[in-house]
Design an enzyme around this catalytic site. Structure first.
Site, PDB file in Angstrom:
ATOM      1  N   CYS A  39       0.713  -0.981   0.472  1.00 38.49           N
ATOM      2  CA  CYS A  39      -0.013  -0.080  -0.248  1.00 38.49           C
ATOM      3  C   CYS A  39       0.548   1.085  -0.271  1.00 38.49           C
ATOM      4  O   CYS A  39      -0.006   2.347  -0.261  1.00 38.49           O
ATOM      5  CB  CYS A  39      -0.797  -0.015   1.270  1.00 38.49           C
ATOM      6  SG  CYS A  39      -1.840  -1.095   0.947  1.00 38.49           S
ATOM      7  N   HIS A  61      -3.721   6.675   2.246  1.00 40.76           N
ATOM      8  CA  HIS A  61      -3.973   5.197   1.546  1.00 40.76           C
ATOM      9  C   HIS A  61      -5.320   5.432   2.293  1.00 40.76           C
ATOM     10  O   HIS A  61      -5.848   5.045   3.529  1.00 40.76           O
ATOM     11  CB  HIS A  61      -2.940   4.371   2.345  1.00 40.76           C
ATOM     12  CG  HIS A  61      -3.518   2.932   1.582  1.00 40.76           C
ATOM     13  ND1 HIS A  61      -4.391   2.763   0.560  1.00 40.76           N
ATOM     14  CD2 HIS A  61      -3.136   2.236   2.856  1.00 40.76           C
ATOM     15  CE1 HIS A  61      -4.364   0.892   0.577  1.00 40.76           C
ATOM     16  NE2 HIS A  61      -4.297   0.430   2.476  1.00 40.76           N
ATOM     17  N   ASN A  79     -10.739  -0.715   0.224  1.00 44.94           N
ATOM     18  CA  ASN A  79      -9.740  -0.673   0.153  1.00 44.94           C
ATOM     19  C   ASN A  79      -8.276  -0.692  -1.221  1.00 44.94           C
ATOM     20  O   ASN A  79      -8.859  -2.495  -1.458  1.00 44.94           O
ATOM     21  CB  ASN A  79      -9.259  -1.155   1.214  1.00 44.94           C
ATOM     22  CG  ASN A  79      -7.433  -1.556   1.813  1.00 44.94           C
ATOM     23  OD1 ASN A  79      -6.565  -0.827   0.601  1.00 44.94           O
ATOM     24  ND2 ASN A  79      -7.023  -2.000   2.760  1.00 44.94           N
TER      25      ASN A  79
END
Lengths: 88, 333
Positions: free
Chosen positions: B115, B255, B285
């Site tokens: 990420c 993020h 996500n």
């Protein structure tokens, strides 16, 4: 602080966070699987350990805290204690 | 040493058409839609169609970024693909994207930093421009996480979605573009977020597949707290490195891991939520893709103006983190 005192401190914090559990805890109890500690409760646990015991818990330390015994070990490392009573 | 200012010239984003709703997941896992939303801030995720791969998403996003930045394929000298779900273990998905877009000779490689990958790619791309390696870089964050989220693991399935975001980077006037960076990893804790099988440590054998080791595993409680802390701490470090203060920042684009992590981090810094981008309700996500998708969406919503200072912060597998402080330069200016 000796290990018995550290156990008592950790147990008191856990019992406040999880009134339906304890007040006595076993070192091998897993925070998530056995005590049902979720992400928010884990944050509260770490903050309580830091605030109540005036210790610093680093980012890397977070990944060590998986069981009640891990919490006690960390408290023992961070706080000056009398003698080495880790075997308790 | 940076000799030329480098920044983002244009953006693009692509989400696959299939929607995976909380309703479907709630029925599958025997929970309620409210339970899922309260824990994640997510209503829907977008999921690839059968046969659709990471490069397919990346190519669609990259085309938009090329158009938005007024870039022709021959101007691109480097293609960086931040992903943990590449088409193949070899070759790099970046090369597949290059071929599809008709980009002539370019350095093409995948960047594996989970990420944090998009922010790491941003650092590499800006320096490639700044040192004169090439005039423009195509940087993409793309993931097909639906293929590594176990259908038996509620914690993963409710979080992850598929998607791609892309940017083209090039020279910008002094004082704009990338101003400061902060990055790091705690490699000793790499097991906290891991896909155990499929690499050289444990090939995807029938035995590994039988144990479901091809799916992502995460120490959720520890990762949540780490993410909450590092999101704020890294953002503060990059602001200080740039010689700025919290009040100088116009927008934070973290993020998009989980709404609760972002809100908890904002609470620690006492940040007003209107300065923080939350863009995961409809796509979940998307790991390395989440920051460029969110950037693209807020740019098109008119929330970024010429001269704005943005802090982009990624965090995740490794365990890793990275922040970039960018002063926005509008192409029209």
């Amino acid at each position: 602080m000796n290990r018995e005192q550290a156990c008592a401190e950790v147990s008191a914090i856990l019992h406040e966070l999880l009134p339906d559990s304890g007040p006595a805890y076993q070192a091998q109890q897993h925070l998530q699987r056995d005590l049902g500690i979720d992400s928010i409760r884990f944050v509260q646990l770490v903050l309580a350990l830091e605030d109540r015991l005036t210790i610093a818990i680093d980012d890397a330390d977070l990944f060590r805290l998986r069981s009640v015994g891990d919490c006690v070990d960390l408290v023992m490392e961070r706080l000056p204690h009398v003698g080495d009573e880790r075997g308790v | 040493m940076i000799t030329i200012g480098a920044g983002i010239l244009g953006t693009g984003a692509y989400l696959p058409d299939n929607v995976l709703s909380n309703q479907e997941l709630a029925e599958h896992f025997g929970v309620t839609t409210d339970w899922i939303y309260e824990r994640t801030g997510i209503h829907n995720r977008r999921i690839v169609a059968p046969g659709q791969a990471c490069s397919d998403l990346a190519i669609a996003a990259a085309r938009q970024a090329l158009t938005a930045s007024g870039t022709t394929p021959d101007e691109i000298g480097m293609v960086i693909m931040a992903t943990s779900t590449a088409d193949y273990r070899m070759p790099a998905t970046a090369a597949i994207v290059q071929g599809a877009l008709g980009i002539p000779a370019a350095a093409c490689f995948d960047l594996s930093a989970a990420c944090s990958g998009f922010v790491y790619g941003l650092v590499v791309a800006c320096h490639a421009v700044s040192c004169g390696f090439c005039p423009k870089v195509l940087l993409i964050g793309a993931e097909v996480l639906s293929q590594v989220a176990s259908p038996a693991d509620c914690d993963s399935a409710i979080l992850f979605g598929d998607g791609a975001g892309a940017v083209v980077l090039g020279a910008v006037p002094d004082g704009y573009g990338l101003l400061a960076t902060d990055a790091g990893s705690i490699g000793s804790e790499h097991g906290a977020i891991v896909i155990p099988a499929g690499g050289s440590r444990l090939p995807a054998s029938p035995e590994a597949l039988a144990e479901q080791l091809q799916y992502v595993r995460m120490d959720g409680q520890q990762v949540f707290m780490f993410a909450m802390r590092v999101l704020g701490n890294s953002a503060m470090r990059v602001i200080q490195k740039a010689g700025l203060s919290l009040e100088d920042i116009d927008l934070f684009i973290p993020h998009q891991a989980n709404r609760r992590i972002i809100e908890a981090a904002a609470g620690r810094l006492d940040l007003p939520m209107d300065k923080i981008v939350i863009d995961l309700e409809q796509c979940g996500n998307t790991s390395a893709a989440s920051i460029p998708i969110a950037l693209h969406n807020v740019l098109h919503a008119g929330r970024i103006r010429h001269g704005d200072r943005l802090v982009l912060t990624g965090f995740g597998g490794g365990v890793s983190w990275g922040s970039a402080l960018v002063r926005w330069h509008s192409v029209e200016e």
